[in-house]
Design an enzyme around this catalytic site. Structure first.
Site, mmCIF file in Angstrom:
data_model
loop_
_atom_site.group_PDB
_atom_site.id
_atom_site.type_symbol
_atom_site.label_atom_id
_atom_site.label_comp_id
_atom_site.label_asym_id
_atom_site.label_seq_id
_atom_site.Cartn_x
_atom_site.Cartn_y
_atom_site.Cartn_z
ATOM 1 N N HIS A 20 0.775 -1.237 0.000
ATOM 2 C CA HIS A 20 0.000 0.000 0.000
ATOM 3 C C HIS A 20 0.801 1.278 0.000
ATOM 4 O O HIS A 20 0.229 2.359 -0.113
ATOM 5 C CB HIS A 20 -0.936 0.032 1.205
ATOM 6 C CG HIS A 20 -2.193 -0.730 0.990
ATOM 7 N ND1 HIS A 20 -3.295 -0.170 0.390
ATOM 8 C CD2 HIS A 20 -2.508 -2.017 1.240
ATOM 9 C CE1 HIS A 20 -4.242 -1.082 0.310
ATOM 10 N NE2 HIS A 20 -3.794 -2.209 0.811
ATOM 11 N N LYS A 66 -8.519 14.524 3.550
ATOM 12 C CA LYS A 66 -7.712 13.308 3.633
ATOM 13 C C LYS A 66 -6.863 13.430 4.889
ATOM 14 O O LYS A 66 -6.803 14.510 5.488
ATOM 15 C CB LYS A 66 -6.826 13.139 2.397
ATOM 16 C CG LYS A 66 -6.073 14.421 2.005
ATOM 17 C CD LYS A 66 -5.293 14.274 0.706
ATOM 18 C CE LYS A 66 -6.121 14.334 -0.546
ATOM 19 N NZ LYS A 66 -6.177 13.096 -1.297
ATOM 20 N N ARG A 67 -6.201 12.346 5.290
ATOM 21 C CA ARG A 67 -5.307 12.451 6.434
ATOM 22 C C ARG A 67 -4.315 13.584 6.216
ATOM 23 O O ARG A 67 -3.899 13.847 5.080
ATOM 24 C CB ARG A 67 -4.569 11.119 6.649
ATOM 25 C CG ARG A 67 -5.434 10.052 7.292
ATOM 26 C CD ARG A 67 -5.949 10.446 8.656
ATOM 27 N NE ARG A 67 -4.900 10.398 9.652
ATOM 28 C CZ ARG A 67 -4.797 9.468 10.604
ATOM 29 N NH1 ARG A 67 -5.719 8.511 10.699
ATOM 30 N NH2 ARG A 67 -3.807 9.481 11.473
ATOM 31 N N LYS A 112 1.006 14.580 1.369
ATOM 32 C CA LYS A 112 -0.263 14.929 0.726
ATOM 33 C C LYS A 112 -0.358 16.431 0.457
ATOM 34 O O LYS A 112 -1.235 16.892 -0.275
ATOM 35 C CB LYS A 112 -1.440 14.460 1.587
ATOM 36 C CG LYS A 112 -1.583 12.926 1.630
ATOM 37 C CD LYS A 112 -2.735 12.508 2.537
ATOM 38 C CE LYS A 112 -2.921 11.007 2.649
ATOM 39 N NZ LYS A 112 -3.653 10.400 1.505
ATOM 40 N N THR A 156 -8.034 7.181 -3.042
ATOM 41 C CA THR A 156 -9.370 6.733 -3.426
ATOM 42 C C THR A 156 -10.376 7.876 -3.326
ATOM 43 O O THR A 156 -11.414 7.835 -3.994
ATOM 44 C CB THR A 156 -9.853 5.554 -2.559
ATOM 45 O OG1 THR A 156 -9.617 5.849 -1.176
ATOM 46 C CG2 THR A 156 -9.139 4.270 -2.933
ATOM 47 N N LYS A 189 -13.802 9.083 -5.685
ATOM 48 C CA LYS A 189 -15.134 9.466 -5.183
ATOM 49 C C LYS A 189 -15.533 10.823 -5.748
ATOM 50 O O LYS A 189 -16.674 11.022 -6.174
ATOM 51 C CB LYS A 189 -15.126 9.520 -3.649
ATOM 52 C CG LYS A 189 -14.726 8.224 -2.954
ATOM 53 C CD LYS A 189 -14.459 8.467 -1.449
ATOM 54 C CE LYS A 189 -13.732 7.290 -0.809
ATOM 55 N NZ LYS A 189 -13.122 7.649 0.511
#
Ligand SMILES: *Cc1c(COP(=O)(O)O)cnc(C)c1O
Length: 792
Positions: A336, A527-528, A533, A635, A639
């Site tokens: 992952h 998101k986290r 990120k 992901t 969405k």
């Protein structure tokens, strides 16, 4: 049942929720029993999905939808004037996961049930899921998530199927602290709690089995002296605390002892359970890979390799070669992340203490592996060192990713670029040794929860245009392509977006008092919170736009609302400072009359599945801006795409494939590629960007001048360190101007509503590939070799 639903109208909201949930459970329980009966009779090959996390969210509305009960329930609720939304709000989110990995597991079990695959999820029944996030003075504060405070109508305890797990040592309380007793084996009980997993249409109802730890009950209490009595009770306490809490770290391995035992507990309980089921039908151990496929969601359950070997060697009494062949053919592993801090490596002494037999087995696997590599690559000692299961050093550690790759028949990444980097960079030597084991399975999300349930208006418009086949065959969305320039469909899609934005604004006002204007562009990054990120890159963009408006009040700029949401790992200090900064940015902008009504920043606390379900349908612009090469797949990007948001993003993870599917011209891609990021590491200078780019410098100066921290001067100094003096590891400054340029193109398009709607339609039409049904279809055909087993 519908009467039952409505007759509850006189009760309090929780009682009403519980009554409805129990009624729905009664409706599905027949199918649930029948599903297992069918599997027992047909004895098909089964899939077991092992995951330390299942980020399920709420179940009531999803189960009603998948059982096709929604029209009936809506009628009953309306007839009796039941506040249906208030009932749904009673259900706590089952937050048994951190982020993408746990949510993927939840989407996968939905797809497996919908596709009628004989499948089961195995996880842990944490009493406390991911912490609740509140914001105080702009800082994240964590609160325990006691989601089982009230009995959960979706779980059924099955004490009759309890399993026992053996450990190589015991624990006891000495002088108030917990000690390990070396060499005195002990045992734990695993009690299964089953949750129904309803496939769309309600034909198949599979099981998610979560394990709770307990102490065995066979102490003869009378035999204990006073001191022993206390330590016996302490042991019980230890056992039960094992599944107390989910570790709140995302994409990071904290290497704690309790987590190590949790991982073994999941593996030992699940394998004991599935082997018992297998043996009921097949006395011949060699049939194992023909009847069982086990998927390991990351390395967290990779102790399954030595555990299955132990079962086959010690319990089945098979020889090494046969046990090894069966183990490898049965197990498969999904990687992952490529982040080095996420790669699990457990200290060898922990194995010696807790799992001595497993250590013996791992050392033998390693011995044979090293022999093989030496033979095939003579003289290549570097390679031998890199593929070995044991990392040498002052403290020897077991490399769990190497163990998972060596001990399974399949290793897959979760997006094309990720699988490629895994093969060519991260585990290059293992790939060259076992090239046939590696493949890609690009992630997906379930369109039931993420489109049909979350966005009823858009779903309805789509169904009106192309029928409802898309619900179980998302590729059908491609039939929307010819409607890209259809005025009627474009208007319907725009109206659906407008409706979702209004609903979100109303909900936000009601629950938090915060006002947002649905006539502004809703621009989201949820998101986290993690440096890779790059929420900070987004914040810098906002600071630049804010500064432009300050410098030039007459500037034309479509009014925008920037939403951020996400949790930081409690020990991740910089991530928590990023949250503080986003809140300070929001506060300063709110207090500045120069930009009022034109720019707003909102940090939404407590990001979770239910919040995502509300906000994603209301979003115009999706930010997917990780440093290229760092986001395995993502992901939430998918969405957003299927919910009619346009993406501004970097060439990373599955976003690359999404842009391909929709056509690059319908995406707003920017920034360095993964190759460029890797190639410019040695000479990259954030200072250069500060010195040569006026807007970059002005934005940073504004931050460093305490413009956003007037009453707390200096608190954002760590941002200077990470962005400038510390080398800007995630290359924020390298991508900022390209981001702004992409943002400019995006705003230009927004000024043309028809052009915008056109791209939105082409995005939705191109999102079919990102259904988890497609992903599961690939796993089933290419890794598991399992077929549907329909329930009559
Ligand atoms: C989809 C989802 C994620 C994953 O988001 P990414 O942006 O892909 O990291 C995390 N948390 C929740 C609650 C989600 O629904």
């Amino acid at each position: 049942m519908y009467d039952n639903v409505a007759d509850q109208a006189a009760l309090g909201p929780w009682e009403r929720y519980e009554a409805v949930a129990r009624s729905v459970r009664d409706v599905l329980s027949q199918r649930w029993v029948l599903t297992e009966k069918t599997y027992e009779r047909e004895n098909p090959k089964r899939v077991y999905y092992l995951s330390m996390e299942f980020l399920i969210g709420r179940s009531l509305s999803n189960n009603i939808l998948n059982l096709l009960l929604d029209p009936a329930i809506e009628r009953a609720a309306a007839d009796k004037d039941l506040d249906w939304l208030a009932v749904l709000e009673q259900e706590p989110d089952a937050g048994l996961g951190n982020g993408g990995l746990g949510r993927l597991a939840a989407c996968f079990i939905d797809s497996m049930a919908t596709m009628q695959l004989p499948a089961m999820g195995y996880g842990l029944r944490y009493e406390y899921g991911i912490f609740k996030q509140t914001i105080q003075d702009g800082w994240q504060v964590e609160q325990p998530d006691n989601w089982l405070r009230r009995p959960d109508p979706w779980e059924i305890a099955r004490p009759g199927e309890t399993v026992e797990v053996q450990l190589g040592c015991s624990f006891e309380v000495r002088g108030g602290s917990l000690g390990v007793v070396v060499g005195r084996p002990s045992s734990l009980l695993g009690i299964p709690y089953d949750r129904p997993v309803v496939g769309y249409g309600g034909k198949t109802v599979n099981t998610l089995r979560l394990w709770a730890a307990a102490a065995p009950d066979y102490f003869d209490f009378r035999a204990f002296s006073a001191g022993e009595f206390v330590s016996a009770l302490a042991e019980r306490l230890t056992a039960e605390s094992l599944t107390r809490v989910l570790y709140p770290d995302d994409s990071t391995s904290m290497g704690q002892g309790l987590r190590f035992v949790q991982e073994y507990f999941l593996v030992a309980c699940s394998l004991a359970d599935l082997v018992r089921r297998f043996r009921r039908h097949d006395s011949d151990w060699t049939a194992l890979p023909a009847k069982v496929a086990i998927q390991l969601n990351d390395t967290h359950p990779s102790l399954a390799v030595p555990e299955l070997m132990r079962i086959l060697l010690d319990e089945a009494q098979l020889g090494w070669d046969q046990a090894w062949g069966l183990t490898r053919q049965t197990l498969a592993y999904t990687n992952h992340t490529l982040l080095p801090e996420a790669l699990e490596k457990w200290p060898l002494p922990w194995f010696a203490l807790l799992l001595p037999r497993h250590l013996e087995i791992i050392l033998e696997i390693n011995r044979r592996l090293v022999d093989e590599v030496r033979t095939r690559f003579p003289g290549d000692d570097g390679r031998v060192e890199r593929v070995a299961l044991i990392e040498e050093g002052s403290e020897r550690r077991i490399r769990m990713a190497n163990l998972a790759i060596v001990g399974t028949h399949s290793t897959n990444g979760v997006a094309s670029i990720h699988s490629e980097l895994l093969r060519t960079v991260t585990v290059k030597d293992l790939t060259e040794t076992f090239p046939e084991r590696f493949s890609n399975k690009t992630n997906g999300v379930t369109p039931r929860r993420w489109l049909l349930l979350a966005n009823p208006h858009l779903a309805h418009s789509i169904t009106r245009a192309i029928g409802d086949g898309w619900i179980t065959d998302l590729d059908e969305l491609a039939r929307l392509r010819p409607l890209a320039d259809d005025k009627g469909f474009g208007d319907a899609v725009s109206a659906a977006k407008r409706e979702a934005k209004t609903q979100f604004a109303n909900w936000l006002k009601l629950t938090s008092g915060v006002t947002v204007d649905p006539d502004t562009i809703f621009d989201c990054q949820i998101k986290r919170i993690h440096e890779y990120k790059r929420q900070l890159l987004n914040a810098l963009r906002v600071v630049v736009l804010y500064d432009r408006l300050r410098q030039n009040p007459d500037l034309e700029m479509a009014p925008r609302t920037f939403f951020f949401a996400g949790k930081a790992a409690p020990a991740y200090h910089l991530a928590k400072i990023i949250i503080k900064f986003l809140n300070s940015l929001a506060g300063t902008i709110d207090g500045d009359p120069a930009v009022r009504g034109r720019l707003k920043v909102v940090f939404l606390p407590e990001y979770c599945v239910s919040l995502a379900e509300r906000l994603i349908p209301a979003t115009d612009v999706s930010n997917q801006i990780s440093t290229a090469g760092y986001e395995a797949s993502g992901t939430s990007n998918m969405k957003f795409m299927m919910n009619g948001a346009l993406t501004i993003g970097t060439r990373d993870g599955a976003t690359i494939e999404m842009a391909e599917a929709a056509g690059e011209e319908n995406f707003f891609m920017f920034g360095l590629t993964a190759e460029q990021v890797a190639g410019s590491r040695s000479w990259y200078s954030p200072q250069w960007h500060y010195d040569n780019e006026p807007e970059t410098r002005a934005a940073l100066d504004l931050i460093f001048s305490d413009h956003f921290s007037r009453y707390e001067p200096g608190i954002f100094e760590p941002l200077r360190q990470t962005l400038l003096t510390g080398g800007d590891n995630y290359m924020h400054l390298a991508d900022l101007t390209a981001y702004l340029e992409a943002d400019r193109r995006l705003l230009e398009l927004y000024a043309d509503p028809m052009g915008w709607a056109r791209k939105v339609i082409l995005n939705v039409a191109g999102s079919g590939r990102f259904s988890s049904d497609r992903t599961i279809g690939e796993y089933a055909a290419e890794i598991w070799d399992v077929k549907p087993c329909p329930v009559p």
